[in-house]
Design a protein around this motif. Structure first.
Motif, PDB file in Angstrom:
ATOM      1  N   THR A   1       1.322   8.649   1.654  1.00 36.96           N
ATOM      2  CA  THR A   1       1.306   7.206   1.713  1.00 36.96           C
ATOM      3  C   THR A   1       2.196   6.949   2.977  1.00 36.96           C
ATOM      4  OG1 THR A   1       1.265   7.082  -0.861  1.00 36.96           O
ATOM      5  CG2 THR A   1       1.655   5.140   0.519  1.00 36.96           C
ATOM      6  N   MET A   2       3.172   7.492   3.232  1.00 35.24           N
ATOM      7  CA  MET A   2       4.133   6.948   4.335  1.00 35.24           C
ATOM      8  C   MET A   2       3.371   7.468   5.738  1.00 35.24           C
ATOM      9  SD  MET A   2       8.168   7.956   4.565  1.00 35.24           S
ATOM     10  CE  MET A   2       8.635   8.181   3.060  1.00 35.24           C
ATOM     11  N   ILE A   3       2.575   8.436   5.850  1.00 34.22           N
ATOM     12  CA  ILE A   3       1.956   8.802   7.158  1.00 34.22           C
ATOM     13  C   ILE A   3       0.884   7.396   7.316  1.00 34.22           C
ATOM     14  CG2 ILE A   3       0.065  10.097   8.045  1.00 34.22           C
ATOM     15  CD1 ILE A   3       1.121  12.437   6.731  1.00 34.22           C
ATOM     16  N   LEU A   4       0.271   7.100   6.230  1.00 31.96           N
ATOM     17  CA  LEU A   4      -0.635   5.957   6.316  1.00 31.96           C
ATOM     18  C   LEU A   4       0.155   4.851   6.381  1.00 31.96           C
ATOM     19  CD1 LEU A   4      -2.859   6.540   3.037  1.00 31.96           C
ATOM     20  CD2 LEU A   4      -3.683   6.484   5.346  1.00 31.96           C
ATOM     21  N   ALA A   5       1.093   4.489   6.077  1.00 33.88           N
ATOM     22  CA  ALA A   5       1.958   3.161   6.283  1.00 33.88           C
ATOM     23  C   ALA A   5       2.372   3.235   7.622  1.00 33.88           C
ATOM     24  CB  ALA A   5       2.926   3.081   5.222  1.00 33.88           C
TER      25      ALA A   5
END
Lengths: 297, 378, 346
Positions: free
Chosen positions: C40-44
């Protein structure tokens, strides 16, 4: 073949009128507030549920239930604006959009919690019952009523916008909100009125939709909402007549695509958005072509 | 001021969730036998989940313990979605550390949960997952119901022998493994008995406008329409089909066996016939009668297919735990797989490689009520 | 090597030590959550590059993640698996025979997604403001519909199953560190400054001679690349993907995260991702029945999402700047806080 096309055309006009009713609400709100009210599709759902409960829980006759549902939904729209949108009216577009998405999810899940995820069967009002058969063309009665009702409401709305004090105020706000308030008009009340009208129209759309597809569930408003939005943009966002025209164009083209290319039936929904993207690229002001883009950053 | 308010709310949110989280952990008594339940309580097949959960609770009231230990049911909603089903099973297996799982209800969801339970060696009983692929080559998956090759065959036989038809159109829900599989088995058997498939069209779960599909079927003039889909889509399809003059009998599978079918379908579904695993009129066993009485007392209506099969999954599990004389998941699984001549609500159940060999029931909708037609043995 | 670089490298090593401990001692369930946080952090973080730094309100990440996930899965599944899975319509022959190991599959997935971003960028950046949001939203929806209907490519709504569970904390956090490194490098370079200029006042930026189209494209394509990789990592974490995973809800989630963290602050995004993902898991309690002594509180599915959406609305009403606003974490700030504390305390 001809009967199929005719049949599909009528389906298209009916579907298109439903989109038109919801699209008008979108376009009016965008016109005055420059915001895309993502929660509008869920207002359609609220209208359907209220009508359902009027009939099943409160045992009201169908006409009373429908009218009550429409009015209460209008008030829900006003409440939504007052609580969630008014405080950030002057914030960036991003903030308004995000808040609208938040409200949308909130409504969907509130109804999920209150009424459960099991779809409910929507009772069909007696006057909408039945199917007419003319020469192999089947016309569900409700498909005839829908465009007539939509047209009547559209006409009333245009009258209000051009011939009444509040209507003119609405159009003035759409042009320049600050100057309008400087002219002594109570902007807050006019905006509330806009939301009331838009939400009531969405409720009508919701009731008619549920009559045609008599199964309601908390997530039912999402797709019609998005498509109505595409219709509003297609017709020229900010223009009420444009929204109606956009709705009809969308409804008819969707149906014709399926009729002529049956193997592409699954892509029917994608078509609406592709059309939307093309319009935004080549004629962002849509069919009616009014330039409303205002920088608010 | 506003910033502090925000920070306070933020912290309150964190505190609230942590408290809730801790409560749920602390009070989970450790001596109970934990059974994870994965049902579709919301979503397109929510009625399945609701009925199954009701049946399960009645079953638990009848038999609340196994091996003298209390049985703890931990319910997670898979929302009718296969990804959520995998998440639910992950959570039950690795976080709640359950000893067995009942559910999911639909074949597609069971498939996505399978790799997880096979790896963790936790027994899974699906009450109503009928696709044959679920148990093939798997050690930890069992079911309380029959499988689709049998169901499709029954439907084909019924169509040819009882309904005396020779041509059929098939409507398949391309979003469900159940539908695709069952349609295939019907087609195979229908053709083998001399029938002909004159039209095949696809819908998707959640769709509400079927005018295109109806327009495709009409010119082919089939004698019946076979629609192995779920109750919601069948009901809406039936309504629209009748409106457009498509009046043939609709034959369906156990996905139609829900009250909601009649509520949404109204008059349009009168005459609709389907194969399923249970009818109250067909109850022969003592436990069946006991269950029926208890269910009626609690919910004021007769149990349906999903309630009955969920109850049977529960009873089978308790029986297996008692036979295994242990709450070790691997031993429980062995005992489940060895189930023979078990007297369940839905009849006599014997598992062969996890599949139940049982009769099928034919039900019809008449005057907006389900009516039992007949039973067909394997 | 100056002090900052050494400190940063040291922290990364610390992170990996923690991961090592976690992978051997934490429950499998917690590890899934840790992986979720990283993905999720990579996406965010990559989403913040186009939304927060460059100020272009895109709603496309769910579409990009879908493209990446399907590409990576199709490449890493064996031909035999693919044959068995495509039961309605057989898979397109080229796709059916190709087979790559994990890392190349991920990289190809990222590149394919970046290519989609490149093609999409041309029409998208002809629009501004709200219209840009709508066009990108439309893209996400079109991808969703294509995924459901292009059965010979994606197996339609049945989705892809049995994807090998390659993703573990090393892969996900490794890619995360790489993503943050690339994004921060862009932000601290002249490109980043140009992007911020576009965000603050696009017309002035044009007047200053900045090639705004090029800058927006770079942000968009870099974002798309990492969102594609994240999609691939996700596919190999949950092992089953279907179009339902990549709806607008995914983008909504990311939106909540970057807004609460502060549009334009990567540090904020990091913090808010952890809080939101962890908080979501904790909130799951409300969706399920809880047993307290002999009472069982009924689970109310949907309650979790209500709290979530109220939180979002609340943030928008009262704290639009989010946690960090536009500020970033820096070692200097940390030291000044410590020193300041020492001075005031003792």
């Amino acid at each position: 073949m001809l009967t199929t096309i005719l049949q599909q055309l009528i389906n298209g006009i009916s579907a298109g009128s439903l989109y038109a009713l919801v699209a008008i609400g979108y376009t009016m709100v965008y016109g005055v507030l420059r915001m895309i009210n993502f929660a509008h599709g869920d207002i359609l759902m609220v209208g359907a549920y209220l009508a359902f409960f009027g009939i099943s829980a409160f045992m009201l006759p169908w006409w009373a239930s429908f009218i009550t549902a429409i009015i209460i939904t209008g008030l829900v729209g006003v409440l939504m604006e007052r609580l969630a949108y008014k405080p950030i009216r002057n914030a960036s577009r991003v903030s308004l959009l995000i808040t609208a998405v938040g409200v949308s999810f909130f409504l969907e899940n509130l109804f999920l919690v209150l009424f459960g995820g099991v779809p409910k069967a929507f009772p069909i009002a007696p006057i909408f019952h039945g199917v007419l058969n003319y020469n192999q063309i089947y016309l569900p009665v409700v498909s005839i009523y829908t465009p007539i009702i939509a047209l009547a409401l559209l006409y009333m709305l245009l009258y209000i916008l051009h011939n009444t004090k509040y209507g003119i105020a609405m159009r003035s706000i759409a042009l320049d909100i600050d100057t309008t308030s400087l002219m002594g008009i109570n902007v807050d009340i006019v905006i509330s009125l806009v939301f009331f009208i838009g939400s009531s129209l969405a409720a009508v759309g919701g009731i008619l939709w549920s009559t045609q597809y008599p199964s309601i569930n908390p997530l039912m408003g999402i797709m019609p909402g998005l498509k109505a939005f595409a219709a509003a943009v297609l017709g020229g966002i900010g223009d009420v007549a444009g929204a109606a025209i956009g709705g009809l164009v969308l409804g008819i083209s969707e149906v014709l695509i399926v009729a002529f290319f049956p193997s592409l039936a699954g892509y029917k929904d994608a078509f609406a958005f592709l059309l939307l993207i093309l319009v935004l690229l080549f004629k962002p002001t849509g069919i009616m072509g009014k330039e409303l883009e205002r920088k608010r950053f | 001021m506003k910033r502090t308010l925000f920070k306070t709310v933020f912290l309150a949110f964190l505190a609230l969730s942590t408290v809730g989280f801790s409560i749920s952990k602390v009070f989970a008594a450790s001596n109970d036998i934990k059974v994870g339940v994965v049902f579709s309580m919301t979503g397109p097949v929510a009625s399945f989940g609701q009925s199954s959960w009701q049946g399960l609770q009645v079953a638990k009231e009848i038999m609340p313990t196994a091996l003298g230990k209390k049985i703890d049911l931990i319910l997670v909603d898979d929302q009718g979605d296969k990804v959520q089903a995998a998440n639910a099973v992950n959570k039950l297996v690795y976080d709640n550390k359950v000893d067995a799982i009942i559910g999911p209800l639909i074949s597609g969801n069971v498939m996505s949960a399978t790799p997880i339970v096979e790896k963790a060696k936790i027994p899974l009983i699906t009450p109503t997952g009928t696709n044959p692929l679920l148990t093939q080559g798997k050690k930890y998956i069992s079911r309380a119901c029959f499988i689709d090759p049998f169901q499709g065959k029954v439907a084909a036989i019924y169509a040819i022998k009882n309904l005396h038809v020779k041509t059929a159109a098939i409507v398949i829900d391309s979003a469900q493994d159940y539908s695709v599989g069952l349609a295939k088995f019907f087609e195979e058997n229908f053709k083998k008995l001399g029938g002909k498939i004159v039209a095949k069209t696809f819908i998707q779960t959640g769709e509400s406008n079927f005018s295109a599909q109806i327009a495709a079927i009409k010119p082919a003039n089939p004698q019946i329409i076979y629609m192995p889909c779920y109750y919601q889509e069948i009901a809406l399809f039936a309504r629209q089909a009748r409106e457009f003059g498509l009046n043939q009998t609709i034959l369906a599978g156990d996905g139609a066996d829900e009250e909601a079918l009649i509520k949404v379908g109204g008059k349009a579904v009168n005459g609709l016939t389907f194969t399923t695993g249970f009818a109250p009129e067909a109850i022969k066993t003592a436990i069946g009668k006991k269950f029926e009485a208890a269910y009626k007392a609690k919910y004021n209506k007769l149990p349906d297919n999903f309630a009955a099969l969920a109850a049977d999954s529960y009873f089978m599990l308790v029986n297996a735990i008692d036979r295994a004389k242990s709450d070790n998941p691997i031993k429980i699984n062995t005992a489940i797989r060895e189930t023979k001549n078990f007297q369940g609500v839905t009849g006599n159940i014997t598992l062969v490689n996890g599949d139940a060999i049982k009769p099928a029931v034919i039900k019809k909708v008449e005057n907006s009520k389900f009516v039992y037609a007949t039973s067909i043995n394997p | 090597m100056n002090r900052n670089v050494i400190l940063t490298i040291f922290s990364i090593i610390l992170l990996f030590v923690f991961l090592y401990y976690a992978s051997h001692h934490f429950s499998k369930y917690t590890i899934i959550i840790l992986n979720n946080i990283a993905i999720t952090m990579i996406l965010a973080v990559s989403y913040n590059l186009i939304n927060g730094i460059t100020g272009q309100f895109s709603l496309a990440p769910n579409g990009f993640a879908a493209v990446g996930a399907y590409t990576a899965a199709l490449l890493s599944l064996t031909p035999a698996q693919k044959q068995a899975m495509f039961i309605i319509d057989p898979i397109m022959p080229i796709l059916g025979s190709i087979h790559l190991p994990f890392l190349p599959a991920l990289i190809v997935a990222g590149l394919v997604t970046a290519f989609f971003g490149f093609i999409l960028g041309f029409p998208v950046f002809r629009t501004r403001g709200d219209y840009l949001a709508i066009v990108t939203l439309g893209f996400g929806i079109v991808i969703d519909i294509v995924a459901n209907n292009a059965i010979t490519i994606t197996n339609g709504p049945l989705g892809l199953k049995g994807i090998s569970n390659y993703t573990n904390v090393w892969w996900s956090y490794g890619w995360l560190v790489f993503t943050i490194f690339v994004v921060m490098s862009i932000i601290n370079s002249s490109y980043g400054r140009a992007m911020k200029a576009i965000r603050d006042d696009e017309d002035a930026a044009i007047a200053m001679g900045i090639n705004t189209f090029k800058m927006k494209m770079i942000a968009f394509i870099v974002g798309a690349f990492f969102q594609g990789v994240a999609g691939g990592l996700l596919a190999h974490l949950i092992t089953t993907i279907s179009p339902t995973l990549f709806t607008f809800f995914l983008t909504f989630n990311l939106l909540v995260i970057i807004v609460m963290g502060g549009l334009g602050s990567i540090t904020g995004t990091v913090i808010s991702t952890i809080v939101i993902v962890w908080g979501s898991e904790l909130l799951r309690v409300f969706d399920q029945p809880m047993h307290i002594f002999n009472f069982t509180t009924p689970g109310i599915p949907g309650l979790r999402m209500i709290i979530f959406s109220l939180l979002l609305i609340f943030t928008m009403l009262f704290a639009r700047e989010g946690i960090m606003g536009k500020k970033e974490f820096s070692w200097e700030w940390l030291f000044s806080v410590i020193k300041g504390g020492k001075k005031n305390g003792k």
